[in-house]
Design an enzyme around this catalytic site. Structure first.
Site, PDB file in Angstrom:
ATOM      1  N   ASP A 265       3.543   0.739  -8.726  1.00 39.06           N
ATOM      2  CA  ASP A 265       3.828  -0.233  -7.662  1.00 39.06           C
ATOM      3  C   ASP A 265       3.710   0.404  -6.270  1.00 39.06           C
ATOM      4  O   ASP A 265       3.415  -0.267  -5.281  1.00 39.06           O
ATOM      5  CB  ASP A 265       5.253  -0.803  -7.787  1.00 39.06           C
TER       6      ASP A 265
ATOM      7  N   ASP B 162       9.994   1.135  -2.059  1.00 44.51           N
ATOM      8  CA  ASP B 162       9.680  -0.245  -1.674  1.00 44.51           C
ATOM      9  C   ASP B 162       9.671  -0.469  -0.163  1.00 44.51           C
ATOM     10  O   ASP B 162       9.370  -1.574   0.296  1.00 44.51           O
ATOM     11  CB  ASP B 162      10.682  -1.217  -2.310  1.00 44.51           C
TER      12      ASP B 162
HETATM   13  N1  GLY Z   1       7.795  -3.608  -7.861  1.00 42.27           N
HETATM   14  C1  GLY Z   1       8.559  -4.195  -8.884  1.00 42.27           C
HETATM   15  C2  GLY Z   1       7.828  -5.195  -9.664  1.00 42.27           C
HETATM   16  O1  GLY Z   1       6.624  -5.335  -9.556  1.00 42.27           O
HETATM   17  O2  GLY Z   1       8.485  -5.859 -10.434  1.00 42.27           O
END
Ligand code: GLY
Length: 396
Positions: free
Chosen positions: A165, A99
């Site tokens: 993601d 992230d």
């Molecule tokens: N990246 C985590 C979500 O989309 O919940």
């Protein structure tokens, strides 16, 4: 300008004004905190994490947009208040994960792009190095999560795991490549995107949420879900990360093959989306399950469709460019007409009805994880609005 286009622009300008007013109203309430998730379907206040949560820069990103549009120094100063915490993230090994791209593109990189601040550039490059260190050069993938010491099963399960993601996080690497000319950043970004194309994107262009590799050999094992309905279903926010992430990578790298992936993932989305044009939280959700909406998936998708429109314009294909713009607008209008909270003076965010994680909502008996505001829904709603108005050089 045609009457229809003029009307559309006025419509989107009105959303932009309402968003800025909402941000101005809520900035003193939010202060130097990280909105994590809304309190509930009818309670539009924020819940904040005790220490770390991956959502750190979605509010900050909105502050930088507000600064970009209004030039008001208070937004810049408020956004920079998060820097101490962002530095702490980089100093805390257990908080490091894929992230980093979300966290630092929408803060340090945004700051550097808008103000030229050299401290912000350094912070962004440090984050990019930390993200690059998660790249497995042999397996050609970026490891998603970091195992803590507590849970052995979890520790084992994350050893060779990638997630869709992460497509959003590759921009940080590409930004670092352009800043430093160091090819290794680019190699990691492209390598991960290609591995994801091969394994996370299925033959019908739906997506797995996660995919596991054998950590010893890097041999592919198989797809799994974490926030979707089932391993073989299609979590709608994951599909949105693919649509937006591949389009964005095509924009940054100039490689058209990534735009093609985004297009095919869009076709899949179009084959499944309900008539109201706002995603249900999983595109393959059985009819007997509660059909929670995920407006965050809608906002990410809408912003991605505007990127596709821009891409095809640059490829000289005006018909396709118009087609994707209309789709992006259709989703934006559906969000505005049905889920926009900006006229509610008690709402601390912009969009209702987002699904953070329905499986976790069930596990923990916590309804707000299935239906509440989400800071990333809000950030991408704002991004979609700006893209609809023709802003191109954003923070990714
Ligand atoms: N990246 C985590 C979500 O989309 O919940």
């Amino acid at each position: 300008m045609k009457e229809e286009s003029r009307k559309q622009l006025l419509f989107v300008e009105a959303i932009k004004t309402d968003i800025i007013n909402s941000i101005e109203r809520n900035a003193p309430i939010i202060g130097n905190r990280n909105p994590m998730v809304g309190a509930g379907p009818n309670d539009h206040s924020w819940v904040y994490p005790e220490d770390y949560f991956w959502t750190d820069s979605f509010w900050t990103g909105q502050l930088w947009f507000a600064y970009m549009i209004t030039g008001k120094t208070e937004y810049k100063n408020m956004a920079r208040m998060r820097n101490a915490h962002l530095n702490k993230i980089l100093d805390t090994p257990l908080w490091l994960n894929h992230d980093l791209g979300f966290e630092f593109s929408l803060s340090a990189v945004a700051d550097y792009k808008l103000t030229g601040c050299q401290e912000a550039r350094k912070l962004g490059l440090r984050a990019a190095e930390a993200l690059r260190s998660r790249y497995n050069w042999h397996g050609k993938y970026i490891l998603a999560w970091t195992a803590g010491s507590g849970n052995k099963a979890h520790a084992e399960s994350v050893q060779g795991k990638i997630i869709i993601d992460c497509m959003e996080n590759l921009s940080l690497l590409m930004w670092a490549y352009h800043e430093t000319n160091n090819e290794s950043f680019k190699e990691a970004a492209i390598g991960h995107a290609e591995t994801s194309m091969k394994y996370i994107i299925r033959d019908d262009y739906s997506t797995y949420h996660t995919y596991d590799f054998d950590p010893a050999t890097n041999a592919p094992i198989g797809g799994k879900t974490h926030q979707g309905y089932a391993d073989e279903s299609c979590w709608s926010r994951g599909q949105a990360w693919a649509i937006h992430g591949y389009a964005q990578l095509a924009l940054i790298t100039g490689e058209q093959k990534f735009a093609e992936v985004s297009e095919k993932c869009t076709e899949y989305m179009l084959s499944k989306i309900t008539e109201d044009f706002v995603p249900v939280w999983d595109y393959l959700l059985p009819k007997n399950e509660i059909q929670y909406k995920d407006t965050s998936a809608g906002a990410v998708t809408s912003a991605g469709l505007f990127i596709l429109s821009e891409l095809f314009k640059s490829y000289g294909d005006q018909d396709k460019s118009d087609y994707y713009r209309e789709l992006g607008m259709k989703m934006l209008i559906a969000l505005r007409d049905n889920y926009d909270l900006t006229d509610d003076i008690n709402a601390q965010g912009l969009l209702s009805d987002s699904a953070s994680s329905v499986p976790h909502a069930k596990l923990r008996d916590q309804e707000n994880l299935a239906n509440a505001m989400l800071p990333y829904g809000d950030y991408y709603y704002f991004e979609a609005v700006l893209r609809a108005l023709g802003h191109k050089d954003l923070f990714w």
